[in-house]
Design an enzyme around this catalytic site. Structure first.
Site, PDB file in Angstrom:
ATOM      1  N   GLN A  80       0.822  -1.216   0.000  1.00 48.83           N
ATOM      2  CA  GLN A  80       0.000   0.000   0.000  1.00 48.83           C
ATOM      3  C   GLN A  80       0.861   1.274   0.000  1.00 48.83           C
ATOM      4  O   GLN A  80       0.468   2.303   0.540  1.00 48.83           O
ATOM      5  CB  GLN A  80      -0.951  -0.001   1.191  1.00 48.83           C
ATOM      6  CG  GLN A  80      -2.124  -0.939   1.033  1.00 48.83           C
ATOM      7  CD  GLN A  80      -3.030  -0.547  -0.136  1.00 48.83           C
ATOM      8  OE1 GLN A  80      -3.156   0.618  -0.482  1.00 48.83           O
ATOM      9  NE2 GLN A  80      -3.664  -1.544  -0.748  1.00 48.83           N
ATOM     10  N   SER A  81       1.993   1.215  -0.646  1.00 49.34           N
ATOM     11  CA  SER A  81       2.925   2.340  -0.663  1.00 49.34           C
ATOM     12  C   SER A  81       2.335   3.580  -1.340  1.00 49.34           C
ATOM     13  O   SER A  81       1.922   3.530  -2.502  1.00 49.34           O
ATOM     14  CB  SER A  81       4.206   1.934  -1.396  1.00 49.34           C
ATOM     15  OG  SER A  81       5.000   3.047  -1.687  1.00 49.34           O
ATOM     16  N   ASN A  82       2.327   4.698  -0.606  1.00 51.97           N
ATOM     17  CA  ASN A  82       1.937   5.976  -1.199  1.00 51.97           C
ATOM     18  C   ASN A  82       2.941   6.416  -2.254  1.00 51.97           C
ATOM     19  O   ASN A  82       2.583   6.981  -3.288  1.00 51.97           O
ATOM     20  CB  ASN A  82       1.845   7.054  -0.113  1.00 51.97           C
ATOM     21  CG  ASN A  82       0.792   6.769   0.926  1.00 51.97           C
ATOM     22  OD1 ASN A  82      -0.358   6.522   0.604  1.00 51.97           O
ATOM     23  ND2 ASN A  82       1.195   6.788   2.189  1.00 51.97           N
TER      24      ASN A  82
END
Length: 344
Positions: A80-82
């Protein structure tokens, strides 16, 4: 308020909607009975889907990639890396390829940031979490070699865009912040940010020194120890100085800054169960802030850091400080995959 020094920057692209606003959180402060006034720097508003702190770093990283003739961006992060999401969308915007090396198993559903990665057309490879850090350098080199064999030049961006080039993004943010605070007539006692790969903390700390903003920067860790971050921040400063040579030297000389004498402040008491995992107190903090201020935090980065800041203030660790500014680094899309953790 100290004087403003003129900072000289390398080439950059413009992606972030800046300046992002600075706002007081007076209803929250009153509700909690905190004596300090809490302010927030709204870097969650640097764009819509290009929101958050990573966009500032990518302005310099992508400009450098294009100057080298690269047509492909490779980067890494959690599922879920921004940062991965912002890289994928900017690559699409620039007509570049993008390959994401993500830590963790491929989830059953495309949700949150991962959905946006897919929409942007990024190629994605998933790797086991337990061995990711030990092997990530090889993942990068193998991926870049694959693109080279196909006649493409890949530019590799480390996790979070945290390197000497990426530092410019939050040097610029500190510079912007200083100008805004002068206009508001506010003197800060402390700046607080979440720290997950160290680059935002490193850039803010260095930027504050370069522009004459005297408030110390406290990074609240969402993973790893304070010792790790203190080493990483200093390593990023040295990489910046080495990479930019005369430009870095001029900025430091003009501001009277000696990198070796800069201090790093990191708290690691609020990591909880681990990276991207949070206790119920974090979800309750997110609800509280949303209901009192209409401000949405996330459980991976800003929720933990904001909770840690409130604990420090409520427990008297920062007694006597009148103005504390929290840098909201984004993360809205990370709320949705953890929706089941909220109790209503």
């Amino acid at each position: 308020m100290s004087n403003t020094n003129q900072i000289n920057y390398p080439a950059r692209n413009r992606y972030a909607q800046t300046p992002s606003p600075i706002q007081p959180l007076d209803r929250l402060t009153e509700a909690l009975g905190i004596s300090a006034r809490i302010w927030v720097k709204r870097d969650d508003l640097t764009g819509c889907y290009l929101s958050g702190n990573k966009v500032r770093k990518l302005e310099f990283l992508v400009a450098e990639a294009q100057a080298m003739g690269a047509n492909t961006l490779i980067t890494s992060g959690g599922v879920q890396s921004n940062h991965a999401r912002a890289t994928a969308l900017i690559a699409a915007q620039e007509g570049m390829r993008c390959h994401l090396l993500l830590r963790g198993d491929a989830p059953a559903d495309n949700d949150g940031n991962l959905l946006l990665d897919r929409l942007a057309g990024a190629e994605i490879s998933f790797f086991p979490s337990h061995s990711f850090e030990a092997n990530v350098a090889r993942y990068f080199s193998d991926c870049a070699a694959r693109y080279a064999a196909e006649g493409n030049l890949a530019y590799t961006i480390p996790t979070g865009g945290s390197n000497g080039t990426g530092l410019w993004g939050y040097i610029g943010c500190a510079d912007e912040m200083h100008q805004q605070l002068r206009s508001l007539g506010v003197t800060l006692d402390r700046i607080v940010c979440a720290t997950g790969s160290g680059g935002t903390q490193a850039g803010l700390t260095l930027g504050a020194a370069l522009c004459g903003l005297s408030a110390p920067v406290t990074g609240i860790a969402v993973c790893d120890s304070s010792e790790w971050f203190n080493r990483k921040v200093k390593a990023d400063w040295q990489a910046w100085a080495q990479q930019y040579g005369a430009l870095a030297e001029k900025n430091c000389k003009d501001a009277g800054v000696e990198l070796a004498k800069l201090s790093v402040h990191t708290l690691d008491e609020y990591i909880g169960p681990g990276y991207a995992r949070a206790g119920q107190e974090i979800f309750e903090t997110i609800k509280l802030v949303a209901r009192t201020e209409g401000l949405v935090l996330d459980p991976v980065y800003t929720g933990k850091a904001f909770y840690g800041m409130l604990q420090q203030l409520q427990q008297g660790h920062w007694a006597g400080e009148k103005n504390v500014l929290f840098v909201h680094t984004g993360g809205l899309f990370g709320v949705f995959p953890q929706r089941s953790e909220f109790v209503f």
